[in-house]
Design a protein around this motif. Structure first.
Motif, PDB file in Angstrom:
ATOM      1  N   LEU A 102       0.837  -1.196   0.000  1.00 25.96           N
ATOM      2  CA  LEU A 102       0.000   0.000   0.000  1.00 25.96           C
ATOM      3  C   LEU A 102       0.867   1.239   0.000  1.00 25.96           C
ATOM      4  N   PRO A 103       0.567   2.198  -0.883  1.00 25.76           N
ATOM      5  CA  PRO A 103       1.327   3.446  -0.815  1.00 25.76           C
ATOM      6  C   PRO A 103       0.926   4.239   0.420  1.00 25.76           C
ATOM      7  N   GLU A 104       1.745   5.256   0.719  1.00 27.61           N
ATOM      8  CA  GLU A 104       1.476   6.047   1.924  1.00 27.61           C
ATOM      9  C   GLU A 104       0.176   6.797   1.828  1.00 27.61           C
ATOM     10  N   ALA A 105      -0.136   7.260   0.615  1.00 29.34           N
ATOM     11  CA  ALA A 105      -1.318   8.107   0.467  1.00 29.34           C
ATOM     12  C   ALA A 105      -2.588   7.300   0.306  1.00 29.34           C
ATOM     13  N   PHE A 106      -2.538   5.986   0.538  1.00 25.09           N
ATOM     14  CA  PHE A 106      -3.670   5.106   0.274  1.00 25.09           C
ATOM     15  C   PHE A 106      -4.931   5.578   0.976  1.00 25.09           C
ATOM     16  N   ARG A 107      -6.029   5.551   0.268  1.00 30.22           N
ATOM     17  CA  ARG A 107      -7.286   6.017   0.860  1.00 30.22           C
ATOM     18  C   ARG A 107      -8.132   4.853   1.311  1.00 30.22           C
ATOM     19  N   SER A 108      -8.270   4.728   2.595  1.00 25.84           N
ATOM     20  CA  SER A 108      -9.191   3.724   3.107  1.00 25.84           C
ATOM     21  C   SER A 108     -10.209   4.488   3.941  1.00 25.84           C
ATOM     22  N   VAL A 109     -10.777   3.863   4.939  1.00 24.47           N
ATOM     23  CA  VAL A 109     -11.741   4.591   5.761  1.00 24.47           C
ATOM     24  C   VAL A 109     -11.023   5.671   6.558  1.00 24.47           C
ATOM     25  N   ILE A 110     -11.789   6.540   7.178  1.00 28.33           N
ATOM     26  CA  ILE A 110     -11.232   7.685   7.900  1.00 28.33           C
ATOM     27  C   ILE A 110     -11.180   7.342   9.382  1.00 28.33           C
ATOM     28  N   GLN A 111     -10.108   7.745  10.029  1.00 31.38           N
ATOM     29  CA  GLN A 111      -9.988   7.469  11.460  1.00 31.38           C
ATOM     30  C   GLN A 111      -9.396   8.692  12.143  1.00 31.38           C
ATOM     31  N   LEU A 112      -9.493   8.699  13.473  1.00 25.65           N
ATOM     32  CA  LEU A 112      -8.933   9.797  14.253  1.00 25.65           C
ATOM     33  C   LEU A 112      -7.485   9.465  14.588  1.00 25.65           C
ATOM     34  N   VAL A 113      -6.630  10.479  14.500  1.00 26.58           N
ATOM     35  CA  VAL A 113      -5.212  10.277  14.786  1.00 26.58           C
ATOM     36  C   VAL A 113      -5.010  10.148  16.286  1.00 26.58           C
ATOM     37  N   ARG A 114      -4.108   9.250  16.683  1.00 26.47           N
ATOM     38  CA  ARG A 114      -3.714   9.201  18.091  1.00 26.47           C
ATOM     39  C   ARG A 114      -2.361   9.881  18.183  1.00 26.47           C
ATOM     40  N   PHE A 115      -2.383  11.110  18.656  1.00 26.91           N
ATOM     41  CA  PHE A 115      -1.140  11.872  18.742  1.00 26.91           C
ATOM     42  C   PHE A 115      -0.244  11.277  19.809  1.00 26.91           C
ATOM     43  N   GLU A 116       1.074  11.303  19.559  1.00 23.15           N
ATOM     44  CA  GLU A 116       2.006  10.695  20.507  1.00 23.15           C
ATOM     45  C   GLU A 116       2.076  11.468  21.803  1.00 23.15           C
ATOM     46  N   GLU A 117       2.142  12.802  21.669  1.00 23.18           N
ATOM     47  CA  GLU A 117       2.370  13.610  22.886  1.00 23.18           C
ATOM     48  C   GLU A 117       1.215  13.496  23.846  1.00 23.18           C
ATOM     49  N   SER A 118       0.007  13.643  23.299  1.00 25.14           N
ATOM     50  CA  SER A 118      -1.120  13.705  24.228  1.00 25.14           C
ATOM     51  C   SER A 118      -1.695  12.336  24.491  1.00 25.14           C
ATOM     52  N   GLY A 119      -1.409  11.377  23.611  1.00 21.43           N
ATOM     53  CA  GLY A 119      -1.909  10.027  23.825  1.00 21.43           C
ATOM     54  C   GLY A 119      -3.332   9.813  23.386  1.00 21.43           C
ATOM     55  N   SER A 120      -3.958  10.812  22.761  1.00 23.46           N
ATOM     56  CA  SER A 120      -5.341  10.603  22.289  1.00 23.46           C
ATOM     57  C   SER A 120      -5.585  11.537  21.115  1.00 23.46           C
ATOM     58  N   HIS A 121      -6.826  11.592  20.690  1.00 23.14           N
ATOM     59  CA  HIS A 121      -7.133  12.440  19.530  1.00 23.14           C
ATOM     60  C   HIS A 121      -7.324  13.880  19.976  1.00 23.14           C
ATOM     61  N   ASP A 122      -7.555  14.739  18.982  1.00 23.49           N
ATOM     62  CA  ASP A 122      -7.636  16.166  19.296  1.00 23.49           C
ATOM     63  C   ASP A 122      -8.876  16.800  18.690  1.00 23.49           C
ATOM     64  N   CYS A 123      -9.977  16.076  18.642  1.00 23.92           N
ATOM     65  CA  CYS A 123     -11.173  16.638  18.025  1.00 23.92           C
ATOM     66  C   CYS A 123     -11.835  17.619  18.975  1.00 23.92           C
ATOM     67  N   VAL A 124     -12.035  18.838  18.517  1.00 28.60           N
ATOM     68  CA  VAL A 124     -12.627  19.864  19.378  1.00 28.60           C
ATOM     69  C   VAL A 124     -14.075  20.146  18.994  1.00 28.60           C
ATOM     70  N   ALA A 125     -14.691  19.252  18.220  1.00 25.49           N
ATOM     71  CA  ALA A 125     -16.115  19.369  17.862  1.00 25.49           C
ATOM     72  C   ALA A 125     -16.434  20.722  17.254  1.00 25.49           C
ATOM     73  N   CYS A 126     -15.555  21.167  16.315  1.00 24.89           N
ATOM     74  CA  CYS A 126     -15.801  22.454  15.675  1.00 24.89           C
ATOM     75  C   CYS A 126     -16.813  22.356  14.546  1.00 24.89           C
ATOM     76  N   MET A 127     -17.149  21.116  14.113  1.00 24.13           N
ATOM     77  CA  MET A 127     -18.161  20.860  13.071  1.00 24.13           C
ATOM     78  C   MET A 127     -17.737  21.288  11.670  1.00 24.13           C
ATOM     79  N   GLN A 128     -16.473  21.619  11.434  1.00 24.75           N
ATOM     80  CA  GLN A 128     -16.054  21.998  10.082  1.00 24.75           C
ATOM     81  C   GLN A 128     -16.195  20.828   9.119  1.00 24.75           C
TER      82      GLN A 128
END
Lengths: 377, 156, 199
Positions: free
Chosen positions: C41-67
């Motif tokens: 699989l190439p790096e840019a491969f498009r599969s389903v969408i998921q939330l990133v788990r950032f290393e520093e904070s240990g979780s995602h960063d969704c702020v529910a901005c609705m954009q």
């Protein structure tokens, strides 16, 4: 509910004529096309193409979504030239809203569009020969096409319906591996093209089925607004990349292949040569690839274009694809009309196919390269 | 082939800036004169590139037809608009199918999507939608996304 | 004679084609033996969408901005979110994408202001029912408690530091004002005499 045949076909007929439905489920119909034929034996007396089986209401969706939200739709109008349509739409909106595109993004657009064109012609080549009975080259073409699809998947993530363009550039930059893979593909394509030519061009069966078959005259082409390789096979060297250059095409040196026969063989030869010309363009674009950004610093999602009517066109693998856009100054288009080349081609088929045999119909429809989704939209 | 002569055709013509809008001239024609306009373009060697319609009943009080005539040997695009009565059914225009066979299918599509009838068309019936439906799909008061049953988050 | 001649030359062209086919038959097979061989699989491969788990904070960063909800052309994203006690800003409490509607256009990923959406690398995902709604917060459930505790601690510390700094600044200001007032009182006659001399 049986749609009644066209009034033209209801004229009194003698005992030897009959109606035949070719399609919409048919392996050689290039999509869901239905040809209502009135035949005497094998001879077609009248032909009425019936379309609408793949109508997905793209123009209605355009009026209900904002300019950026319509972007994924554009790849699906003609999924074999998905990249060209996608980038053509981006470029049209950019001209309308006066958004500048960096030079590196323009060069990348040219490279991926030409790869898309080669891929479309390769698929056409394989399926055309499949339609007239030559089953072998189909998978050879698909093998080459896989190379292109892998290259494009590297940079965009998709193989067929790319949403690669963004307003003001492209969504991702290309890297060295992409350039290296594209160059090795060009070398491979230049070795394969003589093989394709040798495989079928002199073949007696191919010649008998294509030479002199389906001649489209200049008057018919002018009457119906035919563009693309079909028009170039009649001797008219009209190409939107030359007539109305966009995305930097004026700086590349390429020829527009033409033939004068206007028959299936001429259309075949024009497309084979177009693949070579596309290779030339890609090579020049790679050699002269400038540095710089590929998209604007901030993602453009809301537009305030000026109100009025606009018309922009690009050269897709099938001809002149035009977009007539009406804007009322807001973020949602008032109307987008998609002027697709296959619509004009198919509307001329009722005249071109009269007087031919059923077997020739397959060869003619295959050689003009109609793609139903862009007719039905 | 003669050169383009659009005088005596009651056209309101304006030159347009090609690099910003994509065409060179825009003409406003009367519905009764559109056949003569098309003949003039045909004489001068232009082909019919596109024929479409717009539903402008709310802001311009008209149903608008848009024609685009263009050349193959040089870049010269003319857009012609015709404003018709804002009633569906009721809006109608003369057909160009006798002059430009390309108009045959374009006019069928306009009839299918907008309900505008074309006098003199050899075979005016629906082309994209099924034959037995009773709506005209691209009219502004039909099938807006706001009227659809809501599944998922609204985003308008 | 020309009839037989054309038969012969026609047959020769068929042999040319067969010759090429024969050469290709002997060549290497290009079939990828999926599923026995995993695709690259190439790096840019498009599969389903998921939330990133950032290393520093240990979780995602969704702020529910609705954009992403607003830009999705297929209206397939559903987000609920709000303020959580002790944390600045909003956080998503419900994040669902209906992949039966999603066309993998990537506009949500481009528009996210915190870059918390990304493509997954799942190439063999298949839905077995008509319902195909994914809960994007599920993989992050395990880390949520930890994240909230850490975040609260960080913010409490920052708040304390800020309060201390504010207090220090206020104290310095008060001291400066007090010393200025003291110096004013110490020399009132000097200013009186100068004003008398001028008038």
């Amino acid at each position: 509910m049986n749609p009644h045949p066209a009034p033209a076909l209801e004229r009194a007929h003698d005992d030897e004529t009959y109606y035949l439905n070719m399609g919409p489920q048919h392996p050689s119909m290039h999509g869901v096309l239905r040809l209502l034929l009135r035949l005497r034996g094998e001879l077609i007396l009248e032909c009425d193409p019936v379309i609408g089986y793949a109508h997905r209401a793209h123009e209605k969706m355009a009026e209900n979504r904002s300019w950026i939200q319509f972007l994924p739709n554009t790849s699906r109008i003609d999924y074999l030239s998905g990249m060209i349509y996608n980038l053509g739409y981006c470029q049209a909106v950019e001209k309308m809203a006066s958004i500048e595109v960096p030079v590196r993004a323009q060069a990348i657009r040219v490279i991926v569009s030409e790869l898309n064109r080669i891929q479309s012609h390769l698929l056409w080549f394989g399926t055309f020969l499949l339609d007239i009975g030559g089953i072998t080259p189909f998978l050879y073409c698909f093998d080459d096409r896989e190379k292109i699809l892998s290259i494009l998947e590297r940079v965009t993530g998709s193989r067929l319906t790319y949403s690669y363009g963004r307003f003001g550039g492209v969504s991702q930059d290309i890297d060295d591996v992409f350039i290296e893979q594209t160059r090795s593909f060009l070398t491979r394509m230049r070795k394969q093209a003589p093989m394709y030519h040798q495989l079928v061009h002199e073949n007696v069966i191919f010649r008998k089925r294509c030479e002199g078959v389906g001649v489209i005259s200049r008057e018919v082409a002018h009457d119906y607004g035919i563009t693309g390789p079909t028009l170039r096979a009649i001797g008219v060297d009209y190409d939107v990349r030359r007539a109305e250059p966009y995305s930097g095409y004026e700086q590349y040196d390429f020829e527009i292949p033409t033939r004068t026969g206007g028959d299936c063989l001429a259309r075949f030869e024009v497309r084979i040569e177009e693949m070579e010309q596309s290779c030339r363009i890609i090579e020049q674009a790679l050699d002269a690839l400038p540095d710089g950004p590929v998209k604007p610093a901030k993602f453009i999602k809301k537009l305030k274009p000026p109100a009025g009517e606009f018309y922009f066109a690009v050269e897709s693998a099938r001809g002149h694809f035009g977009m007539h856009m009406v804007s009322d100054g807001g973020d949602v288009p008032s109307k987008i009309k998609l002027r697709t080349p296959s619509f004009s081609l198919l509307s001329s088929m009722s005249e071109v196919l009269e007087g031919t045999m059923v077997a020739d119909t397959i060869a003619i429809l295959g050689s003009v390269d109609v793609v139903l989704p862009e007719i039905d939209r | 082939m003669s050169s383009l002569d659009l005088s005596n055709l009651e056209l309101g013509s304006e030159e347009a800036e090609y690099s910003s809008v994509g065409f060179h001239y825009i003409h406003r024609a009367q519905a009764g004169r559109i056949v003569a306009v098309a003949e003039a373009f045909r004489e001068a060697g232009y082909h019919l590139e596109m024929l479409t319609a717009e539903d402008r009943r709310t802001d311009l009080e008209a149903m608008r037809l848009v024609y685009t005539f263009s050349r193959l040997d040089q870049l010269d695009r003319h857009m012609v608009t015709v404003d018709l009565a804002p009633e569906i059914p009721g809006a109608q225009a003369p057909s160009l199918a006798g002059i430009y066979p390309a108009a045959n299918w374009y006019e069928r599509e306009v009839f299918d999507m907008y309900g505008i009838r074309f006098d003199g068309h050899p075979d005016l019936r629906r082309i994209l939608l099924p034959d037995d439906v009773e709506f005209h799909a691209l009219l502004k008061d039909f099938g807006r996304i706001e009227d659809a049953p809501d599944e998922g988050a609204a985003n308008k | 004679m020309s009839y037989l001649g054309s038969i012969f030359s026609g047959f020769k062209t068929l042999l040319t084609g067969l010759g090429i086919t024969g050469k290709e038959i002997g060549g290497k097979s290009v079939t990828e033996l999926y599923p026995h061989v995993e695709p690259e699989l190439p790096e840019a491969f498009r599969s389903v969408i998921q939330l990133v788990r950032f290393e520093e904070s240990g979780s995602h960063d969704c702020v529910a901005c609705m954009q992403c909800v607003k830009i999705c052309p297929s209206t397939c994203i559903t987000i609920e979110g709000g303020k959580i006690e002790g944390i600045k800003g909003k956080r998503a409490s419900e994040f669902e994408i209906d992949f039966a509607l999603c066309s993998l256009c990537g506009l949500c990923i481009d528009t996210c202001p915190t870059d918390t959406l990304e493509w997954a690398n799942i190439y063999d995902d298949a839905g077995q029912e008509r319902e195909w709604v994914y809960d994007l917060l599920k993989p992050h459930e395990a880390f949520e408690e930890q994240y909230l505790t850490t975040r609260r601690a960080i913010e409490a510390k920052e708040a304390a530091e800020k309060a201390a700094k504010k207090a220090a600044v206020a104290k310095a200001k008060a001291e400066k004002a007090a010393s200025e007032a003291a110096s004013q009182e110490a020399s009132p006659e000097k200013s009186d005499t100068t004003s008398e001399a001028d008038s």
